[in-house]
Design a protein around this motif. Sequence first.
Motif, PDB file in Angstrom:
ATOM      1  N   VAL A   1       0.848  -1.205   0.000  1.00  0.00           N
ATOM      2  CA  VAL A   1       0.000   0.000   0.000  1.00  0.00           C
ATOM      3  C   VAL A   1       0.881   1.253   0.000  1.00  0.00           C
ATOM      4  O   VAL A   1       0.584   2.230  -0.699  1.00  0.00           O
ATOM      5  CB  VAL A   1      -1.012  -0.038   1.173  1.00  0.00           C
ATOM      6  CG1 VAL A   1      -1.783   1.269   1.275  1.00  0.00           C
ATOM      7  CG2 VAL A   1      -1.981  -1.205   0.985  1.00  0.00           C
ATOM      8  N   GLU A   2       1.994   1.212   0.726  1.00  0.00           N
ATOM      9  CA  GLU A   2       2.923   2.363   0.698  1.00  0.00           C
ATOM     10  C   GLU A   2       3.495   2.555  -0.708  1.00  0.00           C
ATOM     11  O   GLU A   2       3.606   3.673  -1.204  1.00  0.00           O
ATOM     12  CB  GLU A   2       4.064   2.154   1.700  1.00  0.00           C
ATOM     13  CG  GLU A   2       3.654   2.568   3.090  1.00  0.00           C
ATOM     14  CD  GLU A   2       4.682   2.205   4.145  1.00  0.00           C
ATOM     15  OE1 GLU A   2       5.773   1.701   3.802  1.00  0.00           O
ATOM     16  OE2 GLU A   2       4.378   2.431   5.326  1.00  0.00           O
ATOM     17  N   PHE A   3       3.851   1.443  -1.351  1.00  0.00           N
ATOM     18  CA  PHE A   3       4.371   1.515  -2.721  1.00  0.00           C
ATOM     19  C   PHE A   3       3.313   2.132  -3.648  1.00  0.00           C
ATOM     20  O   PHE A   3       3.625   3.029  -4.448  1.00  0.00           O
ATOM     21  CB  PHE A   3       4.746   0.094  -3.210  1.00  0.00           C
ATOM     22  CG  PHE A   3       4.914  -0.029  -4.692  1.00  0.00           C
ATOM     23  CD1 PHE A   3       6.110   0.361  -5.301  1.00  0.00           C
ATOM     24  CD2 PHE A   3       3.888  -0.511  -5.502  1.00  0.00           C
ATOM     25  CE1 PHE A   3       6.261   0.268  -6.676  1.00  0.00           C
ATOM     26  CE2 PHE A   3       4.035  -0.600  -6.879  1.00  0.00           C
ATOM     27  CZ  PHE A   3       5.227  -0.214  -7.469  1.00  0.00           C
ATOM     28  N   LEU A   4       2.065   1.668  -3.510  1.00  0.00           N
ATOM     29  CA  LEU A   4       1.006   2.163  -4.397  1.00  0.00           C
ATOM     30  C   LEU A   4       0.744   3.654  -4.163  1.00  0.00           C
ATOM     31  O   LEU A   4       0.563   4.419  -5.121  1.00  0.00           O
ATOM     32  CB  LEU A   4      -0.276   1.343  -4.183  1.00  0.00           C
ATOM     33  CG  LEU A   4      -0.174  -0.132  -4.592  1.00  0.00           C
ATOM     34  CD1 LEU A   4      -1.387  -0.914  -4.101  1.00  0.00           C
ATOM     35  CD2 LEU A   4      -0.029  -0.270  -6.104  1.00  0.00           C
ATOM     36  N   ALA A   5       0.779   4.062  -2.894  1.00  0.00           N
ATOM     37  CA  ALA A   5       0.579   5.492  -2.594  1.00  0.00           C
ATOM     38  C   ALA A   5       1.715   6.305  -3.218  1.00  0.00           C
ATOM     39  O   ALA A   5       1.488   7.374  -3.792  1.00  0.00           O
ATOM     40  CB  ALA A   5       0.509   5.702  -1.083  1.00  0.00           C
ATOM     41  N   ALA A   6       2.941   5.771  -3.132  1.00  0.00           N
ATOM     42  CA  ALA A   6       4.091   6.477  -3.727  1.00  0.00           C
ATOM     43  C   ALA A   6       3.966   6.540  -5.249  1.00  0.00           C
ATOM     44  O   ALA A   6       4.484   7.458  -5.886  1.00  0.00           O
ATOM     45  CB  ALA A   6       5.402   5.781  -3.334  1.00  0.00           C
ATOM     46  N   GLU A   7       3.269   5.574  -5.836  1.00  0.00           N
ATOM     47  CA  GLU A   7       3.031   5.580  -7.286  1.00  0.00           C
ATOM     48  C   GLU A   7       1.893   6.532  -7.658  1.00  0.00           C
ATOM     49  O   GLU A   7       1.518   6.618  -8.830  1.00  0.00           O
ATOM     50  CB  GLU A   7       2.666   4.162  -7.766  1.00  0.00           C
ATOM     51  CG  GLU A   7       3.812   3.165  -7.707  1.00  0.00           C
ATOM     52  CD  GLU A   7       4.939   3.508  -8.675  1.00  0.00           C
ATOM     53  OE1 GLU A   7       4.697   3.487  -9.885  1.00  0.00           O
ATOM     54  OE2 GLU A   7       6.053   3.823  -8.199  1.00  0.00           O
ATOM     55  N   GLY A   8       1.286   7.153  -6.653  1.00  0.00           N
ATOM     56  CA  GLY A   8       0.242   8.147  -6.930  1.00  0.00           C
ATOM     57  C   GLY A   8      -1.176   7.620  -6.806  1.00  0.00           C
ATOM     58  O   GLY A   8      -2.140   8.341  -7.091  1.00  0.00           O
ATOM     59  N   ILE A   9      -1.328   6.364  -6.355  1.00  0.00           N
ATOM     60  CA  ILE A   9      -2.683   5.810  -6.212  1.00  0.00           C
ATOM     61  C   ILE A   9      -3.372   6.428  -5.001  1.00  0.00           C
ATOM     62  O   ILE A   9      -2.798   6.506  -3.914  1.00  0.00           O
ATOM     63  CB  ILE A   9      -2.626   4.256  -6.072  1.00  0.00           C
ATOM     64  CG1 ILE A   9      -2.038   3.621  -7.335  1.00  0.00           C
ATOM     65  CG2 ILE A   9      -3.995   3.678  -5.734  1.00  0.00           C
ATOM     66  CD1 ILE A   9      -2.878   3.763  -8.579  1.00  0.00           C
ATOM     67  N   ARG A  10      -4.609   6.875  -5.213  1.00  0.00           N
ATOM     68  CA  ARG A  10      -5.360   7.515  -4.134  1.00  0.00           C
ATOM     69  C   ARG A  10      -6.690   6.807  -3.876  1.00  0.00           C
ATOM     70  O   ARG A  10      -7.483   7.263  -3.052  1.00  0.00           O
ATOM     71  CB  ARG A  10      -5.623   8.995  -4.479  1.00  0.00           C
ATOM     72  CG  ARG A  10      -4.338   9.825  -4.559  1.00  0.00           C
ATOM     73  CD  ARG A  10      -3.672   9.943  -3.201  1.00  0.00           C
ATOM     74  NE  ARG A  10      -2.409  10.683  -3.247  1.00  0.00           N
ATOM     75  CZ  ARG A  10      -1.205  10.107  -3.407  1.00  0.00           C
ATOM     76  NH1 ARG A  10      -1.104   8.786  -3.524  1.00  0.00           N
ATOM     77  NH2 ARG A  10      -0.106  10.832  -3.425  1.00  0.00           N
TER      78      ARG A  10
END
Length: 246
Positions: free
Chosen positions: A44-53
């Motif tokens: 989830v941290e990786f996805l947030a860093a990829e811009g996923i909201r």
Amino acid sequence: MYDYYLGGKDNFAVDREAAEKVLSSAPEIRQVAVENRAFLGRVVEFLAAEGIRQFIDIGTGLPTRGNVNEVAQAAASGARVICVDHDPVVCTHARALLEDTGNVAVVQAAMEQPAQILADPAVRGLIDFAEPVAVLFFSVLHFATDATPIVTAFRDMMTPGSYLALSHGVPSQVPGGSETAGEVRQVYGRSNSPGGAFRTEAEILELFSGFEIVEPGLVPLADWRNSEPAAAAARTWLLGGVGRLR
Ligand SMILES: C[S@@+](CC[C@H](N)C(=O)[O-])C[C@H]1O[C@@H](n2cnc3c(N)ncnc32)[C@H](O)[C@@H]1O
């Protein structure tokens, strides 16, 4: 049962009894559950860093520390999260615990009914499928006899740049082999998450059809973008990976 493996207090005598049966066949399951939560956090941290909201967390489980909305909103304030589970007790707890948390909704539904999930007013209100979204299946797709139509239904709604993330039981990862896997399946067969199927690595990779798997691929959870040391037991039972929709 999962809450009990994790050392939580939100479980009943019947859960504890069944979980103890599983642990007597496969004591490493406790460590696998802890590793699965750690994997969830890193993903989830990786996805947030990829811009996923926006996140749809299928088979969300009881909201214990480090659940998807907690990690997502810590990493990206304003992240929107749908928590889906078929278990009414899980959903009641989740609603009570999350009622003061904005941008989070709980949907009680079976993953085998993706159309029902996608049409739910909470999903339609919080998730904009014109924007990238992450659909998460942490330790849940192995409860589905046929996982392909479930993943496909979500994939068909997703815009390129969206993500699929999962952890999944794999027979070759079970230390005690098919005998242990059979004993554990027998216990789950009498639970409210019966049936399902462990899938081979190749079968799980097929679920990523249309997605480009991000590095390091489909791997033991402890090996996915992890800098912490992990015990050998934490590398058993499940494989996990993340794919980006092309
Ligand atoms: C092992 S727990 C995983 C919880 C969480 N995803 C995690 O990884 O920490 C599996 C969860 O999936 C839910 N579940 C099982 N079968 C399901 C189904 N057919 N549809 C929706 N949820 C399901 C269970 O009720 C349970 O809460």
